[in-house]
Design a protein around this motif. Structure first.
Motif, PDB file in Angstrom:
ATOM      1  N   LEU A 182      -9.562  -2.790   8.758  1.00  0.00           N
ATOM      2  CA  LEU A 182      -8.337  -2.582   7.986  1.00  0.00           C
ATOM      3  C   LEU A 182      -7.240  -3.473   8.553  1.00  0.00           C
ATOM      4  CD1 LEU A 182      -8.414   1.299   7.668  1.00  0.00           C
ATOM      5  CD2 LEU A 182      -8.973  -0.365   5.888  1.00  0.00           C
ATOM      6  N   GLN A 183      -6.628  -4.288   7.721  1.00  0.00           N
ATOM      7  CA  GLN A 183      -5.633  -5.250   8.183  1.00  0.00           C
ATOM      8  C   GLN A 183      -4.201  -4.784   7.957  1.00  0.00           C
ATOM      9  OE1 GLN A 183      -6.375  -7.792   9.959  1.00  0.00           O
ATOM     10  NE2 GLN A 183      -8.582  -7.731   9.713  1.00  0.00           N
ATOM     11  N   GLU A 184      -3.871  -4.441   6.736  1.00  0.00           N
ATOM     12  CA  GLU A 184      -2.502  -4.028   6.410  1.00  0.00           C
ATOM     13  C   GLU A 184      -2.500  -2.652   5.770  1.00  0.00           C
ATOM     14  OE1 GLU A 184       0.225  -7.419   5.003  1.00  0.00           O
ATOM     15  OE2 GLU A 184      -1.763  -8.054   4.338  1.00  0.00           O
ATOM     16  N   GLN A 185      -1.449  -1.879   6.047  1.00  0.00           N
ATOM     17  CA  GLN A 185      -1.279  -0.562   5.453  1.00  0.00           C
ATOM     18  C   GLN A 185       0.026  -0.574   4.667  1.00  0.00           C
ATOM     19  OE1 GLN A 185      -1.771   2.699   8.181  1.00  0.00           O
ATOM     20  NE2 GLN A 185      -0.577   4.111   6.900  1.00  0.00           N
ATOM     21  N   PHE A 186      -0.080  -0.277   3.374  1.00  0.00           N
ATOM     22  CA  PHE A 186       1.074  -0.403   2.489  1.00  0.00           C
ATOM     23  C   PHE A 186       1.723   0.936   2.140  1.00  0.00           C
ATOM     24  CE2 PHE A 186      -1.941  -3.835   1.487  1.00  0.00           C
ATOM     25  CZ  PHE A 186      -1.164  -4.935   1.804  1.00  0.00           C
ATOM     26  N   ALA A 187       1.127   2.055   2.524  1.00  0.00           N
ATOM     27  CA  ALA A 187       1.675   3.365   2.150  1.00  0.00           C
ATOM     28  C   ALA A 187       1.551   4.324   3.326  1.00  0.00           C
ATOM     29  CB  ALA A 187       0.957   3.921   0.932  1.00  0.00           C
ATOM     30  N   GLU A 188       2.374   5.357   3.330  1.00  0.00           N
ATOM     31  CA  GLU A 188       2.369   6.370   4.381  1.00  0.00           C
ATOM     32  C   GLU A 188       2.164   7.748   3.762  1.00  0.00           C
ATOM     33  OE1 GLU A 188       2.399   5.702   7.491  1.00  0.00           O
ATOM     34  OE2 GLU A 188       2.992   3.584   7.466  1.00  0.00           O
ATOM     35  N   LYS A 189       1.858   8.714   4.606  1.00  0.00           N
ATOM     36  CA  LYS A 189       1.685  10.097   4.156  1.00  0.00           C
ATOM     37  C   LYS A 189       2.979  10.583   3.501  1.00  0.00           C
ATOM     38  CE  LYS A 189       0.553  14.725   5.838  1.00  0.00           C
ATOM     39  NZ  LYS A 189       0.205  15.556   7.017  1.00  0.00           N
ATOM     40  N   GLY A 190       2.830  11.195   2.361  1.00  0.00           N
ATOM     41  CA  GLY A 190       3.995  11.684   1.621  1.00  0.00           C
ATOM     42  C   GLY A 190       4.426  10.755   0.509  1.00  0.00           C
ATOM     43  N   ASP A 191       4.005   9.497   0.537  1.00  0.00           N
ATOM     44  CA  ASP A 191       4.354   8.565  -0.541  1.00  0.00           C
ATOM     45  C   ASP A 191       3.668   8.979  -1.839  1.00  0.00           C
ATOM     46  OD1 ASP A 191       5.867   7.107   1.196  1.00  0.00           O
ATOM     47  OD2 ASP A 191       4.405   5.494   1.480  1.00  0.00           O
ATOM     48  N   TYR A 192       4.382   8.764  -2.946  1.00  0.00           N
ATOM     49  CA  TYR A 192       3.777   9.033  -4.257  1.00  0.00           C
ATOM     50  C   TYR A 192       3.244   7.710  -4.804  1.00  0.00           C
ATOM     51  CZ  TYR A 192       2.980  10.902  -8.914  1.00  0.00           C
ATOM     52  OH  TYR A 192       2.371  11.304 -10.093  1.00  0.00           O
ATOM     53  N   LEU A 193       1.973   7.716  -5.169  1.00  0.00           N
ATOM     54  CA  LEU A 193       1.315   6.512  -5.641  1.00  0.00           C
ATOM     55  C   LEU A 193       1.126   6.551  -7.146  1.00  0.00           C
ATOM     56  CD1 LEU A 193      -1.525   6.210  -2.951  1.00  0.00           C
ATOM     57  CD2 LEU A 193       0.682   5.038  -2.977  1.00  0.00           C
ATOM     58  N   GLN A 194       1.347   5.395  -7.754  1.00  0.00           N
ATOM     59  CA  GLN A 194       0.975   5.197  -9.145  1.00  0.00           C
ATOM     60  C   GLN A 194      -0.376   4.496  -9.167  1.00  0.00           C
ATOM     61  OE1 GLN A 194       2.539   6.396 -11.667  1.00  0.00           O
ATOM     62  NE2 GLN A 194       4.642   6.778 -10.943  1.00  0.00           N
ATOM     63  N   VAL A 195      -1.037   4.567 -10.323  1.00  0.00           N
ATOM     64  CA  VAL A 195      -2.324   3.874 -10.443  1.00  0.00           C
ATOM     65  C   VAL A 195      -2.117   2.369 -10.218  1.00  0.00           C
ATOM     66  CG1 VAL A 195      -4.233   3.317 -11.982  1.00  0.00           C
ATOM     67  CG2 VAL A 195      -3.230   5.617 -12.015  1.00  0.00           C
ATOM     68  N   GLY A 196      -2.851   1.807  -9.283  1.00  0.00           N
ATOM     69  CA  GLY A 196      -2.755   0.377  -8.986  1.00  0.00           C
ATOM     70  C   GLY A 196      -1.928   0.052  -7.765  1.00  0.00           C
ATOM     71  N   ASP A 197      -1.255   1.044  -7.160  1.00  0.00           N
ATOM     72  CA  ASP A 197      -0.469   0.786  -5.951  1.00  0.00           C
ATOM     73  C   ASP A 197      -1.395   0.464  -4.768  1.00  0.00           C
ATOM     74  OD1 ASP A 197       1.836   1.182  -7.298  1.00  0.00           O
ATOM     75  OD2 ASP A 197       2.270   3.174  -6.487  1.00  0.00           O
ATOM     76  N   SER A 198      -0.986  -0.498  -3.930  1.00  0.00           N
ATOM     77  CA  SER A 198      -1.784  -0.907  -2.774  1.00  0.00           C
ATOM     78  C   SER A 198      -1.645   0.111  -1.648  1.00  0.00           C
ATOM     79  CB  SER A 198      -1.338  -2.279  -2.269  1.00  0.00           C
ATOM     80  OG  SER A 198      -1.444  -3.245  -3.288  1.00  0.00           O
TER      81      SER A 198
END
Length: 359
Positions: A182-198
């Protein structure tokens, strides 16, 4: 009497000139005196021949290799994205770690999906029973074909709903599509994701790929699966195979991209490092010589200066390959005595006194 002779010549000086001329002619025609002079001149000429140092070289078999400079890169790379909308409730790993294919990376909130799936499953069971009943009547001739087709369509729609909800529920758990780091992390716990979010970027570096660029002169001599070696900046040499040869040249550099795969089970070779690729092409007989011994003739041909029967001779050669310490040259039929010291002070056709270098 002497006074009269002296007066005679003073009055007639031409006689004195004639006598002196005759004496000079007799001295020049005297062979016993000319021979020592010629011998002395020849001896002096021999003594002023320029000295050069020569080294004897014998052609030996070597393999002509193509050297390319390139960089390493991941064998495969992907950006992992959310396939369902929802809030991240757990992240089970972090960037920089190695993960396996199918390993869970994070969980997205399921919300009402389990209840919708339960409802869709119940509807599927109901329509399955209705279809079986209508089919039984149709087999006995008590029910029309239209009614049977209608029940089958409703059954298939219910089954599709169940499968779609099952797939959405499964996608709330984001997993690794292949093994890698795993190289990059784009989201954290608690974030709301839409379909297609990295959420993560993933790279597979086993095997590692090292790419280079070959000119049109050499690309036709390369084949898929051909053996290749790479020298890393650490000095380590690894072996691999050519896996890709571009069929179209780069519009800017007019070179063709070459890719080779190298085993990297311990993941010690990272992507983005520089490496020197060496691809064996064909065997050739050549000599290895210091670059300082190379010379060029008046037409700009590369070659070396030899000594043959005491005379300097220019020999045009073909450069096979070169490194920091010397160059491999071909074009020699056998042993040759190459001037390795003093070649800059003599030219082809000059007689020289050759001194063999100590082995």
């Amino acid at each position: 009497m002497p006074a009269r002779i002296s007066n005679y010549f003073l009055l007639r000086p031409y006689w004195l000139a004639i006598i002196i001329s005759l004496l000079l002619i007799l001295w020049m025609l005297s062979s016993p005196e000319a021979e020592p002079l010629q011998a002395e001149q020849h001896s002096i000429k021999e003594q002023i021949l320029p000295k050069v140092q020569t080294t004897r070289f014998t052609p030996e078999k070597m393999t002509k290799s193509l050297t390319l400079y390139g960089k390493s890169e991941a064998n495969s790379r992907a950006v992992i994205r959310a396939e369902v909308a929802g809030k991240i409730v757990a992240i089970t790993t972090k960037k920089g770690l190695r993960v396996k294919r199918g390993q869970a990376l994070l969980n997205i909130e399921k919300n009402e999906l389990p209840f919708r799936l339960e409802q869709a499953q119940a509807l599927l069971d109901e329509r399955s029973l209705n279809y079986k009943a209508v089919k039984s009547l149709n087999d006995k001739g008590l029910q029309g074909r239209a009614r049977l087709a209608e029940m089958k369509s409703l059954l298939l729609a219910a089954r599709t709903d169940v499968e779609q909800l099952q797939l959405k529920l499964a996608r709330t758990k984001v997993t690794a599509p292949f093994s890698g780091i795993l190289q990059e992390q784009f989201a954290e716990k608690g974030d709301y994701l839409q379909v297609g979010d990295s959420v993560f970027s993933l790279e597979n570096i086993d095997p590692i790929v090292i790419r280079g660029d070959a000119t049109e002169h050499y690309v036709s001599q390369l084949t898929l699966g051909q053996s290749i070696s790479a020298t890393l900046l650490s000095g380590e040499v690894i072996s691999g195979k050519i896996t890709y040869i571009a069929s179209m040249a780069d519009s800017k550099s007019s070179t063709f991209r070459i890719e080779a795969e190298f085993a990297n089970p311990e993941l010690k070779i990272f992507s983005g490092i520089s490496a020197k690729l060496s691809i064996p092409l064909y065997p050739v007989e050549a000599i290895y010589i210091s670059p300082s011994a190379l010379a060029m003739d008046g037409e700009g041909n590369l070659g070396v200066k030899l000594v043959e029967q005491g005379t300097v001779v220019f020999k045009a050669i073909k450069l096979v390959e070169a490194d920091n310490n010397g160059a491999w040259l071909s074009g020699f039929a056998g042993e040759v005595d190459i001037i390795t010291l003093g070649q800059g002070f003599v030219k082809p056709g000059d007689p020289v006194q050759a001194v063999a270098a100590e082995k």
